[in-house]
Design an enzyme around this catalytic site. Structure first.
Site, short mmCIF file in Angstrom:
data_model
loop_
_atom_site.label_atom_id
_atom_site.label_comp_id
_atom_site.label_asym_id
_atom_site.label_seq_id
_atom_site.Cartn_x
_atom_site.Cartn_y
_atom_site.Cartn_z
N LYS A 143 0.86 -1.19 0.00
CA LYS A 143 0.00 0.00 0.00
C LYS A 143 0.89 1.22 0.00
O LYS A 143 2.03 1.16 0.44
CB LYS A 143 -0.87 0.01 1.27
CG LYS A 143 -2.12 0.84 1.14
CD LYS A 143 -3.24 0.05 0.48
CE LYS A 143 -4.46 0.89 0.25
NZ LYS A 143 -5.62 0.05 -0.08
N ASP A 183 -7.05 4.40 -4.37
CA ASP A 183 -7.69 4.27 -3.06
C ASP A 183 -8.30 5.65 -2.83
O ASP A 183 -8.51 6.40 -3.80
CB ASP A 183 -6.66 3.86 -1.99
CG ASP A 183 -7.30 3.33 -0.70
OD1 ASP A 183 -7.65 2.15 -0.64
OD2 ASP A 183 -7.48 4.13 0.25
N1 GLU Z 1 -7.40 0.28 -2.76
C1 GLU Z 1 -8.16 -0.89 -3.05
C2 GLU Z 1 -8.18 -1.79 -1.85
O1 GLU Z 1 -8.22 -1.31 -0.74
C3 GLU Z 1 -7.74 -1.57 -4.35
C4 GLU Z 1 -6.31 -1.97 -4.45
C5 GLU Z 1 -5.90 -2.47 -5.83
O2 GLU Z 1 -6.72 -2.56 -6.72
O3 GLU Z 1 -4.70 -2.77 -5.96
O4 GLU Z 1 -8.23 -3.00 -1.93
#
Ligand code: GLU
Length: 463
Positions: A143, A183
């Protein structure tokens, strides 16, 4: 119905795990990661689920395994300087936490929001490990983000910020290494600017390096809708397991970003009346049902506020500034804004008002005490790491399409998403049952995710 009272502090000081090794481990994690309360909370929620696993499967008790699982493989923090439209220089902080790559390349979104710090990124990265493992699609956990606030910034300012951010981050990325997506605060516009800068710096058309791209240049159908659609499909499966459905139900949604908007759309498609949406200023109650095209116009095109929606909707809608959206009596609640937005008091109110299911569209929106109360009251609870896995699952499908230079039709991706969400639901339900807690999806998600990722870690040795 049991009498429920908020009792415990937001982040418990010691885990309630039966296993003293887990307690010691948690104390050590708190000591080594001071001030990272969201990260502590996310780790705690997993550790309290693990005692029965360690008892049943001694291999998972191998010394050092959980220590490795809770320590990111790599943490990158960098300066992001950029100039606003008036020529003033700003300095933000950028993060990428590459948490675990035992199952595949690091995968997880970027969050641009003033609240972003290392503890927030670590909590999100830690959750992502389990979420991604539950999809079964071969993606590790990571992340990133920045304390940059996109709200009120011009497109040109957002572009310059994204270019500066990627100028540093690009050296850590790659379609086989680390694949970010969106996100909070990072949507199609930001992914476009980030991809453009990556392509320019590397001189490569490496479409699988980012997901959430525009469908005209390597993005997948349904990726925009996937998190919200997926959460509603997960909730629908929970309701079905209890012999009920969304048909004719009253539903509250918090937030008004990507997840909220597409949750509203899918819940309506399944026959629900969705009556709320919110932002940091307050919530709107629309007894006739949220007017989705109007909300989309205000939030996505105009980048406006929920108060604008209430104003334009007229008498049908009531705007409640600073109010709690969880005060509204509903059958199903879909928290889709941000972490810790649904606390013990809110859970008590929802239960008193007869809520039947709560499913997390956001990451960790319900506090641990809220989750405990919902469980105690027999409410079906869908934990984010399972219920909102649809977004990252379709990201993994986007990576597959990119790798094969293919473009799958909307209906095909939507069908795959539905199958994936049903599979994740059934894995969580089956695991909870196998460990003697039927209906406890949070326990099932933690244990099933843990078993998948740690089995791979054990096979790959001490790395
Ligand atoms: N931010 C999204 C999550 O919390 C998607 C992450 C992604 O697609 O890599 O899962």
């Amino acid at each position: 119905m049991p009498i429920l009272t908020p009792e415990a502090p937001a982040v418990p000081a010691v885990p309630r795990a039966r296993n003293s090794r887990l307690k010691d481990l948690y104390a050590e994690i708190q000591r080594r990661n001071p001030g990272e309360s969201e990260f502590h909370q996310a780790v705690h929620e997993v550790l309290v689920s693990l005692a029965p696993v360690l008892e049943r499967h001694p291999e998972f008790a191998e010394p050092g395994l959980i220590e490795r699982l809770t320590e990111p493989e790599r943490q990158i923090i960098f300066r992001v300087p950029w100039q606003d439209d008036s020529g003033t220089t700003h300095v933000n902080r950028g993060f990428r936490v590459e948490f675990n790559s035992a199952l595949g390349p690091y995968k997880g979104g970027l969050r641009f929001h003033p609240s972003v710090d290392l503890g927030v990124v670590k909590f999100l990265g830690f959750e992502q490990i389990f979420k991604n493992a539950l999809t079964g699609l071969g993606i590790g956990g990571g992340k990133g983000g920045s304390d940059f606030a996109p709200r009120g910034r011009s497109d040109a300012e957002v572009m310059r910020f994204c270019q500066s951010f990627m100028t540093e981050l690009h050296r850590h990325l790659g379609e086989h290494t680390d694949v970010p997506a969106g996100d909070i605060g990072v949507g199609g516009r930001e992914i476009g600017y980030l991809f453009g800068q990556y392509r320019r710096i590397t001189n490569r058309w490496e479409s699988g390096v980012l997901t959430g791209k525009g469908t005209a240049w390597g993005g997948s159908a349904v990726r925009t809708q996937a998190t919200g659609y997926g959460n509603v499909l997960f909730a629908a499966r929970m309701l079905e397991a209890r012999g009920t459905s969304f048909e004719g139900s009253r539903v509250s949604v918090s937030g008004s970003g990507n997840v909220a908007l597409h949750s509203i759309a899918k819940a309506r498609e399944l026959g629900a009346q969705v009556i709320t949406a919110s932002d940091s200023g307050g919530y709107v109650l629309d007894e006739k049902g949220i007017d989705l095209p109007l909300l989309q116009q205000i939030k996505e095109t105009e980048r406006g506020r929920i108060s604008d929606y209430a104003q334009r909707r007229g008498a049908a809608a009531r705007y409640v500034p600073n109010g709690s959206v969880w005060d509204v009596p509903v059958d199903v609640a879909l928290p889709s804004a941000t972490q810790n937005e649904l606390d013990a008091t809110a859970a008590v109110t929802l239960v008193r008002n007869g809520v039947r299911a709560v499913s997390e569209g956001a990451n960790m929106p319900a506090t641990p005490e809220a989750v405990r109360m919902l469980h105690q009251a027999g409410v079906a609870f869908g934990p984010g790491k399972a219920a909102n896995a649809g977004g990252v699952a379709v990201s993994a499908l986007e990576m597959r399409q990119n790798a094969g230079r293919e473009t799958w039709p909307f209906a095909e991706v939507e069908k795959r998403l539905a199958d994936l969400m049903h599979g994740i639901h059934d894995t969580c339900a089956g695991t909870a049952e196998a460990y003697g807690s039927p209906g406890n999806y949070a326990l099932g998600a933690n244990i099933a995710g843990f078993e998948r990722v740690t089995a791979a870690m054990l096979a790959q040795g001490v790395v």
